[in-house]
Write a protein that holds these residues in place. Structure first.
Motif, mmCIF file in Angstrom:
data_model
loop_
_atom_site.group_PDB
_atom_site.id
_atom_site.type_symbol
_atom_site.label_atom_id
_atom_site.label_comp_id
_atom_site.label_asym_id
_atom_site.label_seq_id
_atom_site.Cartn_x
_atom_site.Cartn_y
_atom_site.Cartn_z
ATOM 1 N N ALA A 26 168.183 61.084 98.370
ATOM 2 C CA ALA A 26 168.251 60.130 97.259
ATOM 3 C C ALA A 26 168.746 58.782 97.784
ATOM 4 N N ALA A 27 168.014 57.726 97.474
ATOM 5 C CA ALA A 27 168.420 56.363 97.814
ATOM 6 C C ALA A 27 168.974 55.728 96.548
ATOM 7 N N SER A 28 170.092 55.057 96.653
ATOM 8 C CA SER A 28 170.680 54.449 95.455
ATOM 9 C C SER A 28 170.734 52.937 95.569
ATOM 10 N N VAL A 29 170.689 52.298 94.427
ATOM 11 C CA VAL A 29 170.806 50.849 94.340
ATOM 12 C C VAL A 29 171.433 50.514 92.994
ATOM 13 N N THR A 30 172.299 49.517 92.983
ATOM 14 C CA THR A 30 172.860 49.028 91.711
ATOM 15 C C THR A 30 172.294 47.650 91.455
ATOM 16 N N THR A 31 171.688 47.496 90.306
ATOM 17 C CA THR A 31 171.092 46.195 89.956
ATOM 18 C C THR A 31 172.195 45.197 89.623
ATOM 19 N N PRO A 32 171.947 43.914 89.842
ATOM 20 C CA PRO A 32 172.953 42.896 89.571
ATOM 21 C C PRO A 32 173.155 42.701 88.055
ATOM 22 N N ASP A 33 174.161 41.896 87.724
ATOM 23 C CA ASP A 33 174.381 41.573 86.312
ATOM 24 C C ASP A 33 173.353 40.537 85.869
ATOM 25 N N THR B 226 173.086 48.511 86.508
ATOM 26 C CA THR B 226 172.814 49.948 86.415
ATOM 27 C C THR B 226 172.535 50.493 87.808
ATOM 28 N N THR B 227 173.095 51.669 88.090
ATOM 29 C CA THR B 227 172.818 52.319 89.365
ATOM 30 C C THR B 227 171.636 53.263 89.180
ATOM 31 N N TYR B 228 170.643 53.113 90.045
ATOM 32 C CA TYR B 228 169.458 53.970 90.030
ATOM 33 C C TYR B 228 169.400 54.769 91.318
ATOM 34 N N TYR B 229 168.868 55.960 91.222
ATOM 35 C CA TYR B 229 168.658 56.836 92.366
ATOM 36 C C TYR B 229 167.159 57.127 92.452
ATOM 37 N N TYR B 230 166.623 57.027 93.659
ATOM 38 C CA TYR B 230 165.200 57.253 93.892
ATOM 39 C C TYR B 230 165.014 58.391 94.892
ATOM 40 N N VAL B 231 164.025 59.228 94.646
ATOM 41 C CA VAL B 231 163.591 60.232 95.607
ATOM 42 C C VAL B 231 162.079 60.108 95.749
ATOM 43 N N VAL B 232 161.570 60.535 96.903
ATOM 44 C CA VAL B 232 160.143 60.435 97.192
ATOM 45 C C VAL B 232 159.636 61.832 97.551
#
Length: 151
Positions: A140-147, A120-126
């Motif tokens: 916005a910083a994004s990260v995709t979690t592994p399987d 899942t790709t998540y976007y974070y803001v502070v």
């Protein structure tokens, strides 16, 4: 002998009189008005910058062990007292608050909430905070979690 009016009638008259009084605006606050020893300010809190996210922990077939490390550059507003971290699954939001840290100099946070999911790709803001004030969102910083095999 004088006739006395019932107490409930007097209360009703007073209530009606109070309800018919129109509110009056006395003035507006501005940055030049002083309220006691502290001046009223129209200043804002500057947003943090440079938000970045990366997967920091993964355990095969255990999504509850997923963790995302988030970092950012501190706000330039010296009076900020902490940060609120928000997460979403779309680049433009909506974002929901998922955590917070105290102290202007604290610029890292780890999302270890059980709500994270694999692939899942998540976007974070502070947001920087001070009392009831909140800055605009950071980038916005994004990260995709592994399987589920941590790949």
């Amino acid at each position: 002998m004088r006739k006395r009016r019932p107490l409930c009638l007097v209360a009703l008259v007073l209530a009606l009189a109070a309800a018919t009084v129109a509110p009056v605006a006395l003035g507006a606050w501005s940055s030049s008005v002083s309220a006691g020893p502290l001046p009223v300010s129209s200043a804002t809190i500057a947003a943090p910058t440079g938000a970045a996210a990366a997967v920091s922990a993964c355990t095969k077939h255990d999504a509850t062990a997923l963790q995302v490390a988030l970092s950012w550059t501190a706000t330039s507003s010296a009076f900020a007292t902490g940060y609120t971290i928000k997460r979403g699954t779309a680049a433009g939001g909506p974002f929901t608050a998922v955590g917070g840290v105290g102290g202007r100099a604290t610029v890292t946070w780890t999302d270890a909430t059980a709500a994270l999911a694999y692939s899942t790709t998540y976007y974070y803001v502070v947001d920087a905070t001070f009392a009831n004030w909140t800055s605009p969102d950071s980038n916005a910083a994004s990260v995709t979690t592994p399987d589920s095999n941590c790949h």
